[in-house]
Design a protein around this motif. Structure first.
Motif, PDB file in Angstrom:
ATOM      1  N   ARG A 120       2.598  -2.799   5.036  1.00  0.00           N
ATOM      2  CA  ARG A 120       1.879  -2.175   3.930  1.00  0.00           C
ATOM      3  C   ARG A 120       1.095  -3.162   3.067  1.00  0.00           C
ATOM      4  O   ARG A 120       0.499  -2.765   2.061  1.00  0.00           O
ATOM      5  N   ASN A 142       0.571  -4.478  11.303  1.00  0.00           N
ATOM      6  CA  ASN A 142      -0.355  -4.186  10.209  1.00  0.00           C
ATOM      7  C   ASN A 142      -1.789  -4.188  10.741  1.00  0.00           C
ATOM      8  O   ASN A 142      -2.435  -5.235  10.815  1.00  0.00           O
ATOM      9  N   LYS A 143      -2.280  -3.000  11.110  1.00  0.00           N
ATOM     10  CA  LYS A 143      -3.610  -2.914  11.728  1.00  0.00           C
ATOM     11  C   LYS A 143      -4.706  -3.369  10.760  1.00  0.00           C
ATOM     12  O   LYS A 143      -5.719  -3.927  11.171  1.00  0.00           O
ATOM     13  N   LYS A 144      -4.494  -3.152   9.448  1.00  0.00           N
ATOM     14  CA  LYS A 144      -5.510  -3.595   8.485  1.00  0.00           C
ATOM     15  C   LYS A 144      -5.647  -5.121   8.524  1.00  0.00           C
ATOM     16  O   LYS A 144      -6.742  -5.657   8.371  1.00  0.00           O
ATOM     17  N   LYS A 203     -12.790  -9.639  11.104  1.00  0.00           N
ATOM     18  CA  LYS A 203     -13.968  -9.279  10.309  1.00  0.00           C
ATOM     19  C   LYS A 203     -14.920 -10.464  10.159  1.00  0.00           C
ATOM     20  O   LYS A 203     -16.116 -10.304  10.014  1.00  0.00           O
ATOM     21  N   ASP A 231       0.846  -1.188   0.000  1.00  0.00           N
ATOM     22  CA  ASP A 231       0.000   0.000   0.000  1.00  0.00           C
ATOM     23  C   ASP A 231       0.886   1.245   0.000  1.00  0.00           C
ATOM     24  O   ASP A 231       1.720   1.421   0.863  1.00  0.00           O
ATOM     25  N   PHE A 254      -7.735  -6.048  11.594  1.00  0.00           N
ATOM     26  CA  PHE A 254      -9.177  -5.858  11.385  1.00  0.00           C
ATOM     27  C   PHE A 254      -9.731  -6.918  10.443  1.00  0.00           C
ATOM     28  O   PHE A 254     -10.847  -7.393  10.614  1.00  0.00           O
ATOM     29  N   PHE A 255      -8.910  -7.323   9.459  1.00  0.00           N
ATOM     30  CA  PHE A 255      -9.358  -8.372   8.539  1.00  0.00           C
ATOM     31  C   PHE A 255      -9.584  -9.681   9.302  1.00  0.00           C
ATOM     32  O   PHE A 255     -10.584 -10.377   9.092  1.00  0.00           O
ATOM     33  N   HIS A 264      -2.024  -4.927   1.897  1.00  0.00           N
ATOM     34  CA  HIS A 264      -3.368  -4.374   2.115  1.00  0.00           C
ATOM     35  C   HIS A 264      -4.464  -5.048   1.307  1.00  0.00           C
ATOM     36  O   HIS A 264      -5.634  -4.794   1.531  1.00  0.00           O
ATOM     37  N   ASP A 324       0.055   5.021   2.748  1.00  0.00           N
ATOM     38  CA  ASP A 324       0.501   5.339   4.105  1.00  0.00           C
ATOM     39  C   ASP A 324       1.789   6.141   4.081  1.00  0.00           C
ATOM     40  O   ASP A 324       2.523   6.103   3.113  1.00  0.00           O
ATOM     41  N   GLU A 344      -7.203  -7.659   0.151  1.00  0.00           N
ATOM     42  CA  GLU A 344      -8.008  -8.682   0.848  1.00  0.00           C
ATOM     43  C   GLU A 344      -7.511 -10.089   0.526  1.00  0.00           C
ATOM     44  O   GLU A 344      -7.395 -10.928   1.406  1.00  0.00           O
TER      45      GLU A 344
END
Length: 753
Positions: free
Chosen positions: A311, A362-364, A371, A294, A367-368, A313, A297, A315
């Motif tokens: 980075r 990697n906070k994303k 999810k 990504d 969250f994934f 990102h 950022d 899915e």
């Protein structure tokens, strides 16, 4: 004679670097495996050369570097010899600067171009290893029909086309090649050995912890950084140990992929050893970013591996990583009707460290993970390992990392919500049989750890109960078994002698009360089991509300301890029969090796308090938590001030033993009322049940208090803990050949159980 001649200490005088005949004997074709090299070059001899003819050892290292790049057998033997010798160079502080100094022409044949000569040996060695990891027909498939001179090829080829495995940022899966896998593995072992200088430095919390070898290897100086990071990550996450699903296939074919995957996982976690709490983020040359990373950022840390990891990102990349790690973590749990028919992997500790790094950097990704209910595919194996290791002193580190991961996940609302999914997968575990959700499984396992784990797990109790508090507002319906377990813990923790026997013990009671409060206030309707259990055990709450505060009573309670059984006996907890097919958690075999760990920070350093607002967003409460909460319900007032006050009030007697005072008890007993209990006046069981079915709560419960979450926060203490734990695991797992065994490591102690 070749290497049987052993190291050049036969020549007390320095040998000329240009005397090729002398040096060539070290990479003769006699040794065919790394084990041979370890057998031919004994430790005592390496140490003798180091002391008596250091210049010969220095020349040998340069020669090895120069030799790398010619014939394959030569490269491998050089690599094995260095893997053998490096730990002995690292263990001697006088040699520490050797690899980083640029001594002009130090033992090098003069034929090299000048600019190469200016590089420290460490740097040229690391760059040579990186080149060799993408060397056509040696570690990767050549794309050319006709073979060009490979030495020139290596410097011009675009290694991004030669990534080892499909996955993140690479779609093509190369043909498996046994020889390439073995060569990669030998080179990764050498790379790990280069990085292992960290083992020879004592743990220092303020050292900033940058390992110069890792720092250089993961910098823009290494043009292969991106393809290598991707190769390592994809190799680990794409691995399927069960293979084609043929029972017993691992007994028929040796799986040459597994050793490579293990080595890749170990190199990966070491390169990702980065203290995110103290790091600044310098700019990074943006030219290396592939599309998988990504770009939006701000530029990340200088360590490119950490940078790339943070980075990712897409899915589909997250899905690939999560599925891969979940598949591998679940592997030891696979039960088949044919005993030993599936291969069991051994590197679950490395995988847990990798998963931790992914979530932390990697906070994303975090969250994934939360999810969907896929997070449960990580949760169940972790609970399995925690339950299995609870009696084993050699696996304290595994217990800690499992709990740390759950603490990190529990800081997110979604984790609590996911736990409501019914638990149906029946992995045989040594816990009571129950019907319920994943939340019930978590509580039953935590209860088992607290009541029947060994003594060294006590520092984890705070963490375990913090996790329970964090998820409690979201638990829709606890089973009777789990409700009884929580009340049994309350009963055990609220006995007066336990409360008075250590300065922090009362925190455990308050965590449980807070969890009960959350469930009663936010999830009353589905939780009749818990409310019923609380009302049945109302005497415990009554006792808590009337703790003795006069010195004679305190003294008497502590006397009782001397006669009392183990702190948390199982009496009062109806232990049901354990699941069918499960084995009890076993202690370590006597004599098992383990490595020491540094202490972990207390729960107040490990977490940061946040309040959940109406709209579900979190607001940090750190600096002003006192004011914001003290006007709320008294039961919820944060105990920090009270805790500090108690520290002051409790007296330390001459023996250094802590002892409780009346004032100390009063301060915290007042700060925390017991929770408002529904149905206070009820006495008869049938009346209680009727109340639970038809009772209304209007007017009985106070206005719901704000939910308080204690989120994990990065800190240098845990960074240091991870470093010692990770290297301890790597030390113990590399026994064939025993790379570091019997060398003077300083980062941890090696102990026998």
């Amino acid at each position: 004679e070749g290497e049987a001649d052993s190291l050049p200490n036969r020549e007390p005088d320095p040998v000329e670097a240009t005397d090729d005949a002398f040096w060539d004997q070290f990479w003769a074709d006699t040794a065919t495996s790394v084990q041979d090299v370890f057998a031919l070059v004994p430790a005592a001899e390496i140490r003798a050369v180091r002391e008596e003819s250091p210049s010969n050892l220095a020349t040998l290292c340069y020669k090895v570097k120069a030799g790398a790049g010619s014939r394959e057998r030569l490269v491998l033997n050089c690599s094995r010899l260095l893997t053998r010798v490096l730990p002995y160079i690292f263990e001697d502080p006088d040699w520490r600067g050797f690899f980083w100094s640029t001594v002009p022409g130090a033992g090098r044949a003069g034929g090299e171009e000048e600019d190469e000569n200016a590089r420290p040996l460490a740097e040229s060695l690391l760059l040579a290893i990186a080149d060799l990891l993408f060397c056509p027909d040696f570690t990767v498939q050549s794309h050319r029909r006709s073979t060009v001179d490979s030495a020139e090829d290596v410097h011009s080829l675009d290694s991004c086309e030669y990534i080892w495995e499909a996955g993140v940022g690479f779609a093509h899966s190369p043909q498996p090649n046994y020889i390439h896998d073995v060569n990669r593995m030998e080179l990764l072992k050498l790379l790990l050995t280069c990085f292992s200088e960290a083992m020879y430095l004592p743990p220092a919390p303020d050292s900033g912890g940058t390992n110069p070898w890792v720092q250089f290897f993961c910098s823009t100086e290494n043009r292969h950084a991106l393809p290598l990071f991707t190769s390592l990550l994809n190799t680990v996450c794409a691995y399927d140990p069960v293979g084609y699903g043929i029972p017993y296939n691992h007994l028929l074919f040796s799986d040459y992929r597994e050793p490579l995957v293990e080595e890749a996982a170990q190199v990966l976690i070491v390169t990702l050893d980065h203290d995110s709490a103290t790091s600044t983020s310098p700019t990074v040359d943006g030219t290396t970013t592939g599309t998988a990373m990504d770009d939006t950022d701000p530029p990340g840390p200088e360590n490119l591996f950490v940078n790339y990891l943070s980075r990712i990102h897409r899915e589909e990349d997250f899905q690939f990583i999560l599925k891969g790690i979940a598949r591998l973590l679940s592997n030891p749990l696979l039960q088949t009707y044919l005993p030993n028919s599936t291969k069991k992997i051994q590197f679950h500790q490395e995988l847990l460290v990798l998963f931790w790094k992914l979530c932390d950097f990697n906070k994303k990704f975090l969250f994934f993970v939360l999810k969907s209910s896929d997070v449960l595919d990580i949760l169940v194996p972790i609970l399995y390992f925690l339950n299995d290791a609870r009696a084993d002193h050699s696996r304290v580190g595994l217990m800690h990392i499992g709990v740390f991961i759950l603490l990190l996940l529990s800081g997110e609302r979604n984790f609590g919500v996911r736990l409501n999914k019914p638990y149906s997968v029946r992995v045989p575990m040594d816990i009571p049989v129950f019907t319920g959700t994943h939340a019930d499984l978590l509580i039953v396992v935590f209860h088992k750890i607290i009541t029947s784990g060994h003594q060294r797990l006590q520092p984890l109790f705070d963490c375990l109960l913090t996790i329970v508090v964090n998820v409690s507002p979201y638990l829709k319906s606890l089973s009777m078994v789990a409700a009884n377990k929580l009340l049994h813990l309350l009963e055990a923790f609220s006995t007066t002698w336990f409360l008075f026997s250590a300065a922090q013990n009362h925190h455990l009671v308050f965590f449980l009360l807070e969890a009960f409060n959350n469930i009663i206030q936010y999830q009353f309707d589905g939780n009749s089991n818990l409310v019923y259990a609380i009302i049945r055990k109302r005497s415990v709450f009554h006792q808590l509300a009337n703790l003795p505060t006069d010195p004679p009573a305190i003294h008497k309670a502590l006397q009782r301890r001397r006669r009392a059984p183990e702190p948390l006996s199982r009496t009062g907890s109806q232990e049901g029969a354990s699941m069918e097919g499960s084995r009890p958690a076993a202690p370590a075999e006597p004599g098992t090796l383990k490595t020491s760990l540094v202490a972990t920070p207390g729960i107040d350093k490990l977490t940061e308090k946040s309040q959940v607002s109406e709209d579900g967003t979190l607001r940090s409460l750190e600096p002003t938590s006192q004011q914001s909460l003290s006007d709320g319900s008294p039961a919820m007032e944060e105990p920090d001030q009270a805790w500090r006050e108690q520290r002051r009030l409790s007296s330390a007697s001459a023996s250094g033993q802590w002892s409780p005072t009346s004032e100390w008890v009063r301060v915290w007993a007042d700060a925390h009322g017991t929770p408002p209990l529904p149905g206070r006046g009820l006495t008869d069981e049938s009346e209680i049940l009727r109340f639970l079915q038809h009772g209304t709560l209007v007017g009985l419960l106070p206005v719901p208090h704000p939910i308080l979450i204690r989120k994990y926060q990065a800190n240098s203490g845990t960074a240091m803990w991870f470093r010692t734990y990770m290297w301890g695991v790597i030390y113990l797992r590399n026994v064939d050949p025993p790379v570091w065994y019997d060398t003077d490591v300083k980062l941890f102690e090696i102990q026998r159980v």
